[in-house]
Design a protein around this motif. Sequence first.
Motif, PDB file in Angstrom:
ATOM      1  N   GLN A 131       4.784  -2.150   8.449  1.00  0.00           N
ATOM      2  CA  GLN A 131       4.391  -0.926   9.148  1.00  0.00           C
ATOM      3  C   GLN A 131       4.784  -1.054  10.612  1.00  0.00           C
ATOM      4  OE1 GLN A 131       0.191  -0.369   8.537  1.00  0.00           O
ATOM      5  NE2 GLN A 131       0.363  -0.300   6.310  1.00  0.00           N
ATOM      6  N   TRP A 132       5.426  -0.010  11.119  1.00  0.00           N
ATOM      7  CA  TRP A 132       5.787   0.059  12.538  1.00  0.00           C
ATOM      8  C   TRP A 132       4.945   1.139  13.183  1.00  0.00           C
ATOM      9  CZ3 TRP A 132       8.536   4.167  15.118  1.00  0.00           C
ATOM     10  CH2 TRP A 132       8.862   3.868  16.452  1.00  0.00           C
TER      11      TRP A 132
ATOM     12  N   PRO B 165      -0.436   7.051  18.283  1.00  0.00           N
ATOM     13  CA  PRO B 165       0.868   6.715  17.691  1.00  0.00           C
ATOM     14  C   PRO B 165       1.076   7.233  16.279  1.00  0.00           C
ATOM     15  CG  PRO B 165      -0.596   4.854  17.524  1.00  0.00           C
ATOM     16  CD  PRO B 165      -1.325   5.884  18.355  1.00  0.00           C
ATOM     17  N   GLY B 166       2.344   7.414  15.943  1.00  0.00           N
ATOM     18  CA  GLY B 166       2.755   7.621  14.571  1.00  0.00           C
ATOM     19  C   GLY B 166       3.040   6.282  13.912  1.00  0.00           C
ATOM     20  N   VAL B 167       3.149   6.293  12.576  1.00  0.00           N
ATOM     21  CA  VAL B 167       3.383   5.066  11.814  1.00  0.00           C
ATOM     22  C   VAL B 167       4.486   5.317  10.792  1.00  0.00           C
ATOM     23  CG1 VAL B 167       2.380   3.324  10.286  1.00  0.00           C
ATOM     24  CG2 VAL B 167       0.968   4.387  12.059  1.00  0.00           C
ATOM     25  N   VAL B 168       5.457   4.397  10.733  1.00  0.00           N
ATOM     26  CA  VAL B 168       6.463   4.377   9.675  1.00  0.00           C
ATOM     27  C   VAL B 168       6.181   3.152   8.822  1.00  0.00           C
ATOM     28  CG1 VAL B 168       8.910   4.226   9.097  1.00  0.00           C
ATOM     29  CG2 VAL B 168       8.172   5.533  11.115  1.00  0.00           C
ATOM     30  N   SER B 169       6.052   3.333   7.512  1.00  0.00           N
ATOM     31  CA  SER B 169       5.707   2.204   6.651  1.00  0.00           C
ATOM     32  C   SER B 169       6.621   2.143   5.435  1.00  0.00           C
ATOM     33  CB  SER B 169       4.246   2.282   6.207  1.00  0.00           C
ATOM     34  OG  SER B 169       3.984   3.483   5.517  1.00  0.00           O
ATOM     35  N   LEU B 170       6.885   0.920   5.004  1.00  0.00           N
ATOM     36  CA  LEU B 170       7.709   0.640   3.830  1.00  0.00           C
ATOM     37  C   LEU B 170       6.973  -0.375   2.975  1.00  0.00           C
ATOM     38  CD1 LEU B 170      10.441   0.775   2.254  1.00  0.00           C
ATOM     39  CD2 LEU B 170      11.195  -1.146   3.690  1.00  0.00           C
ATOM     40  N   GLY B 171       6.787  -0.055   1.702  1.00  0.00           N
ATOM     41  CA  GLY B 171       6.098  -0.966   0.799  1.00  0.00           C
ATOM     42  C   GLY B 171       6.879  -1.170  -0.483  1.00  0.00           C
ATOM     43  N   VAL B 172       6.685  -2.332  -1.102  1.00  0.00           N
ATOM     44  CA  VAL B 172       7.350  -2.678  -2.352  1.00  0.00           C
ATOM     45  C   VAL B 172       6.350  -3.349  -3.285  1.00  0.00           C
ATOM     46  CG1 VAL B 172       9.189  -4.009  -3.466  1.00  0.00           C
ATOM     47  CG2 VAL B 172       9.578  -3.002  -1.214  1.00  0.00           C
ATOM     48  N   VAL B 173       6.347  -2.952  -4.541  1.00  0.00           N
ATOM     49  CA  VAL B 173       5.603  -3.636  -5.597  1.00  0.00           C
ATOM     50  C   VAL B 173       6.615  -4.089  -6.638  1.00  0.00           C
ATOM     51  CG1 VAL B 173       3.879  -3.427  -7.406  1.00  0.00           C
ATOM     52  CG2 VAL B 173       3.518  -2.278  -5.210  1.00  0.00           C
TER      53      VAL B 173
ATOM     54  N   ALA C 204       0.824  -1.208   0.000  1.00  0.00           N
ATOM     55  CA  ALA C 204       0.000   0.000   0.000  1.00  0.00           C
ATOM     56  C   ALA C 204       0.857   1.256   0.000  1.00  0.00           C
ATOM     57  CB  ALA C 204      -0.932  -0.005   1.208  1.00  0.00           C
ATOM     58  N   THR C 205       1.972   1.257   0.720  1.00  0.00           N
ATOM     59  CA  THR C 205       2.850   2.429   0.779  1.00  0.00           C
ATOM     60  C   THR C 205       3.556   2.657  -0.548  1.00  0.00           C
ATOM     61  OG1 THR C 205       3.187   1.975   3.129  1.00  0.00           O
ATOM     62  CG2 THR C 205       4.706   3.506   2.123  1.00  0.00           C
ATOM     63  N   ALA C 206       3.626   1.616  -1.397  1.00  0.00           N
ATOM     64  CA  ALA C 206       4.254   1.729  -2.715  1.00  0.00           C
ATOM     65  C   ALA C 206       3.228   1.902  -3.819  1.00  0.00           C
ATOM     66  CB  ALA C 206       5.121   0.501  -2.982  1.00  0.00           C
ATOM     67  N   GLY C 207       1.976   2.187  -3.455  1.00  0.00           N
ATOM     68  CA  GLY C 207       0.978   2.510  -4.456  1.00  0.00           C
ATOM     69  C   GLY C 207       0.159   1.353  -4.980  1.00  0.00           C
ATOM     70  N   SER C 208       0.146   0.211  -4.276  1.00  0.00           N
ATOM     71  CA  SER C 208      -0.650  -0.921  -4.763  1.00  0.00           C
ATOM     72  C   SER C 208      -2.138  -0.615  -4.742  1.00  0.00           C
ATOM     73  CB  SER C 208      -0.367  -2.169  -3.922  1.00  0.00           C
ATOM     74  OG  SER C 208      -0.832  -2.004  -2.591  1.00  0.00           O
TER      75      SER C 208
END
Length: 416
Positions: free
Chosen positions: A269-270, A247-255, A45-49
Amino acid sequence: MDTHRMTALAAAVSAAALVSVSAHAGSFAIKERSTRAQGLSFAGATAGSGGLQSMGFNPAAIGAIDPGAGNVEISGGISVINPITEGQASIGGVPVGAPFDAGRLAGLANSYVGFRLEDDILLGLAIYTPFGLTTQYDAGWLGQFDALTSSLQTITFAPTIAYEPMPGLTLALSGNLMYTSVRLTTAAGQLDGDTTVPSFSVGAMWQATPSTTVGLAYLHGYNIQVDGFFTPTGGVALPARAAAQLPGVVSLGVVQGITSDFRVMGEVQWQNWSTFDKLDVALIGGPALQSDTQGYEDAFYIAAGAEYDVNDQFTVRTGVGWDQTPTNSGTPVGVFPAAVNPIATNRTARVPDEDRLWLSIGASYAMNDHMSIDVGYSYLFALEDSVVGLRNAPAGSVAIYEGSAHIFSIGGSMKF
């Protein structure tokens, strides 16, 4: 006001910061911000899926606007959540009262618009629900001084600006404004309140190769202060206020494209739940009632998914996700004046949370180059029974829950 009512007020106002759709893990955070990404359990999702709807996770997803299909895109969706939160209360292992289902049907909506102002500058607006709540118990149950009705609505408005310094790279910033409205009841009385608080998000999305897209985002938390009225049962309304850090959220995504019509996705997601360490409770214009320790822990959400283009118009997808709870049935509750139960912890009857698994499927159909429709379905289930030590009940009082949920979503996009 007598001691019992002051303590009950503290309990009820504290709960104003506890917001959850039952049967979700991640405590009271809501992920249903994209129908397309839901079919992947939000993998990538963070990479635009999720297309433009991924703006709910990463403001840089506005870079998904394709100039070839027009400079403006509108997208959105509706989700219906059917939580099943079946439980049984007991004292010392002896069942008390009938089994119950605290879950209630709930609906969520999101919408997004993006506009390519210049070749390298984009403007947009994201509207979504980051937190939500719907649970209900019958009067007279063992935990009636912990929770009866819990209803909360939140909506975030996030105007967004993005810049593309080079082809394939989008950098974005959004200012987030979250409105919260809450109604919470116990046998001691009812709390109504609302608040509006600011925050922000930053993100980047990079098409590293023609088949690889990476996204990174930070969604800052919310420093909330809920103002409202607590009406003790049989009493008069009392102005009250509760403050907490969400909370805040840090997220990393890959497609990652495998072939021209098959892609795989990943998401991590953290969630910085350790910031939700206490609830400060006070009467407005009066004395502080307490600073209540919460004991939440940081948590992760991890997902993997895949999608396949059956043809130029029809795409199918699936995904699985692991949602870690920040609550812990073994973590002491800390200072809580109403608690006569020594086994009470940071897990409550309002948030009977546990680690959960997401299983999802979805599909998209492109009616033409400018219009498409998406559908998604997710089934969630707890990996273990959730054990809640009731805070305002006799010593040895617990409620044990089996949680699951069905989530149905429909959405679409229009480009012009």
